[in-house]
Scaffold this active site. Structure first.
Site, PDB file in Angstrom:
ATOM      1  N   HIS A 290       0.933  -1.192  -0.095  1.00 43.54           N
ATOM      2  CA  HIS A 290       0.020   0.185   0.046  1.00 43.54           C
ATOM      3  C   HIS A 290       1.020   1.331  -0.264  1.00 43.54           C
ATOM      4  O   HIS A 290       1.128   1.931   1.073  1.00 43.54           O
ATOM      5  CB  HIS A 290      -0.910  -0.244   1.080  1.00 43.54           C
ATOM      6  CG  HIS A 290      -2.049   1.003   1.119  1.00 43.54           C
ATOM      7  ND1 HIS A 290      -3.284   0.611   1.399  1.00 43.54           N
ATOM      8  CD2 HIS A 290      -2.089   2.347   0.652  1.00 43.54           C
ATOM      9  CE1 HIS A 290      -4.059   1.744   1.365  1.00 43.54           C
ATOM     10  NE2 HIS A 290      -3.331   2.717   0.882  1.00 43.54           N
TER      11      HIS A 290
ATOM     12  N   ASP B 231      -8.488   2.815  -3.828  1.00 42.32           N
ATOM     13  CA  ASP B 231      -7.872   3.390  -2.632  1.00 42.32           C
ATOM     14  C   ASP B 231      -8.169   5.033  -2.926  1.00 42.32           C
ATOM     15  O   ASP B 231      -7.974   5.522  -3.675  1.00 42.32           O
ATOM     16  CB  ASP B 231      -6.673   2.950  -2.329  1.00 42.32           C
ATOM     17  CG  ASP B 231      -6.199   3.285  -0.971  1.00 42.32           C
ATOM     18  OD1 ASP B 231      -6.841   2.973  -0.233  1.00 42.32           O
ATOM     19  OD2 ASP B 231      -5.249   4.316  -0.771  1.00 42.32           O
TER      20      ASP B 231
ATOM     21  N   ASP C 157       0.634   2.646   3.806  1.00 39.85           N
ATOM     22  CA  ASP C 157      -0.084   3.708   3.167  1.00 39.85           C
ATOM     23  C   ASP C 157       0.788   5.089   3.207  1.00 39.85           C
ATOM     24  O   ASP C 157       0.469   6.026   3.800  1.00 39.85           O
ATOM     25  CB  ASP C 157      -1.376   3.711   4.114  1.00 39.85           C
ATOM     26  CG  ASP C 157      -2.468   4.480   3.539  1.00 39.85           C
ATOM     27  OD1 ASP C 157      -2.303   5.100   2.352  1.00 39.85           O
ATOM     28  OD2 ASP C 157      -3.348   5.029   4.261  1.00 39.85           O
TER      29      ASP C 157
ATOM     30  N   ASN D 187      -6.442   9.047   6.818  1.00 41.96           N
ATOM     31  CA  ASN D 187      -7.658   8.482   6.524  1.00 41.96           C
ATOM     32  C   ASN D 187      -7.452   6.944   6.325  1.00 41.96           C
ATOM     33  O   ASN D 187      -6.735   6.617   5.261  1.00 41.96           O
ATOM     34  CB  ASN D 187      -8.406   8.898   5.427  1.00 41.96           C
ATOM     35  CG  ASN D 187      -9.767   8.842   5.385  1.00 41.96           C
ATOM     36  OD1 ASN D 187     -10.246   7.981   6.262  1.00 41.96           O
ATOM     37  ND2 ASN D 187     -10.453   8.912   4.411  1.00 41.96           N
TER      38      ASN D 187
ATOM     39  N   PHE E  60      -5.369  14.368   4.100  1.00 43.11           N
ATOM     40  CA  PHE E  60      -5.230  13.297   4.844  1.00 43.11           C
ATOM     41  C   PHE E  60      -3.836  12.610   4.391  1.00 43.11           C
ATOM     42  O   PHE E  60      -3.704  12.434   3.090  1.00 43.11           O
ATOM     43  CB  PHE E  60      -6.457  12.196   4.542  1.00 43.11           C
ATOM     44  CG  PHE E  60      -7.708  12.577   5.244  1.00 43.11           C
ATOM     45  CD1 PHE E  60      -7.932  12.673   6.600  1.00 43.11           C
ATOM     46  CD2 PHE E  60      -8.750  13.066   4.257  1.00 43.11           C
ATOM     47  CE1 PHE E  60      -9.011  12.800   6.898  1.00 43.11           C
ATOM     48  CE2 PHE E  60      -9.970  13.318   4.727  1.00 43.11           C
ATOM     49  CZ  PHE E  60     -10.376  13.268   6.311  1.00 43.11           C
TER      50      PHE E  60
ATOM     51  N   HIS F 149       1.507   5.257  -2.106  1.00 49.28           N
ATOM     52  CA  HIS F 149       1.010   6.344  -2.971  1.00 49.28           C
ATOM     53  C   HIS F 149       2.147   6.914  -3.642  1.00 49.28           C
ATOM     54  O   HIS F 149       2.998   7.589  -2.911  1.00 49.28           O
ATOM     55  CB  HIS F 149       0.152   7.295  -2.149  1.00 49.28           C
ATOM     56  CG  HIS F 149      -0.989   6.674  -1.762  1.00 49.28           C
ATOM     57  ND1 HIS F 149      -2.245   6.454  -2.507  1.00 49.28           N
ATOM     58  CD2 HIS F 149      -1.469   6.047  -0.674  1.00 49.28           C
ATOM     59  CE1 HIS F 149      -3.168   5.948  -2.022  1.00 49.28           C
ATOM     60  NE2 HIS F 149      -2.695   5.622  -0.664  1.00 49.28           N
TER      61      HIS F 149
ATOM     62  N   HIS G  96       2.392  14.575   0.785  1.00 47.84           N
ATOM     63  CA  HIS G  96       1.751  15.807   0.293  1.00 47.84           C
ATOM     64  C   HIS G  96       2.985  16.847   0.908  1.00 47.84           C
ATOM     65  O   HIS G  96       4.014  16.735   1.402  1.00 47.84           O
ATOM     66  CB  HIS G  96       0.534  16.172   1.323  1.00 47.84           C
ATOM     67  CG  HIS G  96      -0.461  15.098   1.368  1.00 47.84           C
ATOM     68  ND1 HIS G  96      -1.285  14.978   0.024  1.00 47.84           N
ATOM     69  CD2 HIS G  96      -1.100  14.177   2.257  1.00 47.84           C
ATOM     70  CE1 HIS G  96      -2.093  14.134   0.197  1.00 47.84           C
ATOM     71  NE2 HIS G  96      -1.973  13.544   1.412  1.00 47.84           N
TER      72      HIS G  96
HETATM   73 ZN   LIG Z   1      -7.050   4.122   1.632  1.00 47.42          ZN
END
Ligand SMILES: [Zn+2]
Length: 423
Positions: free
Chosen positions: A57, A150, A302, A275, A320, A59, A306
């Site tokens: 997971h 997601d 996760d 989140n 989040f 990003h 940012h």
């Molecule tokens: Zn998520």
């Protein structure tokens, strides 16, 4: 060929004095003393050798949000944190939701990534919960077998049911961020609890997550497909997963390092906003016990970078997410293995390597064994260091853990026999 010498090596649950000989493809030999003239020696004196960590997971933000992170910086951050295989989430622009976009997306990944990357494709077109993607075409063209929306929950049972049917027909897995988006109030930013209400922050109830998870579990039980739940945060969700596992549903769940370490009471500002949110003490305890009793299956990060500008906004407006690739292993090792002595090193590493590799069907990674891929991380378990966000290779520095004292510094990361990061 290369050989790692003089290190302590984690093999299964044991830490043994071993040398490891490997070529670009695989681990050739693991033995007490290996002499191989033509092999380049990596001296691991004083270090512990672990299998490369696996994170399902992440990003990476590219394409679309390269001010936050790129495939290059995100995978460098992964290497810096000891991760050799990562799965990246599809909430990027354009969304990887059809054959054309995914072709372009894979091209970028191949060019830019420094660790092994498996991308998710969306469950629904543009994660809009309207139209289920063509899983058959995506799988046949690219071998992508993991689908996720997601960032948002799939809005209706009708659409999720259709997605599950398609996943089953194509032997794919649904990986769900479970959240009833209509139940979350605008501006809600933390767990819905008294301590947060007293601070004037609007809360996200646990049922926002658990109600949709319970819906999905009922559907998946009916359909009989493979299902994985992202970032479980609430005790009700742990209970639900446990119950459906007992009923024989093919379901698994992940938990993040921050949900294992922090609670609602710890929240100080936007760098503690993610989140799902940091929930109450009893939720955190349920997550720890859930991992231990098998209700939860693995640890994921996760990692959600940012910009500082975005995170400098007030609590209810800041986005989040926190960065975590470069902190999760040392943090968890320090708290649960070193300090509490609650988990063994082998247990922790299992949840961060073998367990995700197995569940996501990636063969030959996740443990140190002859014939397996030569993915390693060399760790210094003995010296204390301080987490310093200015040293991150990620573009993001949005972490609540800056200044924390930790053991388990990553010294070298090796992917397919190549050193991709060295401290
Ligand atoms: Zn998520």
């Amino acid at each position: 060929m290369r050989v790692i010498k003089n290190g302590m090596v984690l093999i299964g649950q044991e830490v043994l004095h071993r040398d490891i000989l490997f070529d670009e493809e695989k681990i050739i030999q693991i033995d007490e003393h290996i002499q191989c003239e033509e092999a380049e020696v990596i001296d691991a004196s004083g270090l512990t050798v672990l299998p490369g960590l696996v994170d399902v997971h992440v990003h990476l933000r590219e394409p679309g949000y390269t001010q936050k992170e790129t495939i290059h910086t995100g995978t460098l951050a992964a290497a810096h944190g000891g991760f050799t295989t990562i799965f990246c989430m599809p909430n990027v622009i354009p969304y990887p939701d059809d054959v054309e976009t995914i072709k372009e997306y894979l091209h970028r990944i191949e060019k830019e990534a420094v660790v092994r990357v498996y991308p998710y494709a969306c469950i629904t077109t543009e994660e809009a919960s309207k139209e289920v993607v063509d899983m058959k075409a995506i799988k046949e063209n690219f071998c992508i077998r993991w689908f996720s929306d997601d960032g948002v929950g799939v809005a209706t049972a009708e659409v999720m049911h259709e997605a599950m049917e398609k996943a089953k027909a194509n032997d794919c897995m649904i990986v769900a961020h479970t959240e009833d988006m209509k139940y979350r109030k605008p501006g809600a930013c933390v767990h819905d609890s008294q301590v947060n209400r007293d601070r004037g922050w609007l809360g996200i109830p646990s049922a926002c997550e658990s109600s949709q998870l319970i819906r999905d579990l009922a559907l998946t039980q009916e359909v009989g497909n493979r299902y994985h739940a992202c970032h479980i945060s609430a005790k009700e969700s742990v209970e639900a997963l446990k119950a459906y596992k007992e009923k024989g549903a093919d379901v698994t769940g992940e938990v993040t390092a921050h949900h294992l370490l922090l609670e609602d009471i710890d929240v100080e500002g936007p760098n503690w906003k993610m989140n799902p949110p940091l929930r109450a003490h009893e939720d955190r305890m349920a997550l720890i016990r859930g991992l231990e009793d098998g209700s939860l299956d693995m640890i994921a990060n996760d990692h959600a970078p940012h910009t500082e500008q975005e995170k400098n906004k007030p609590m209810n407006q800041a986005p989040f997410g926190i960065v975590s690739l470069e902190t999760s292993f040392p943090l968890l090792y320090t708290e649960f293995v070193k300090k509490q002595e609650r988990w063994t090193l082998g247990q922790l590493v299992y949840w961060m390597s073998e367990a995700p590799a197995k569940r996501f069907g990636i063969e030959g990674i996740g443990k140190i064994r002859e014939g397996y891929r030569p993915d390693f991380v060399l760790v210094d378990l003995e010296h204390e260091t301080t987490i310093d966000k200015t040293q991150f290779l990620s573009k993001g520095s949005n972490t609540p853990f800056n200044g924390w004292k930790v053991f388990g510094a990553i010294k070298e990361t090796i992917v397919s026999s190549k050193t991709v990061w060295k401290g």
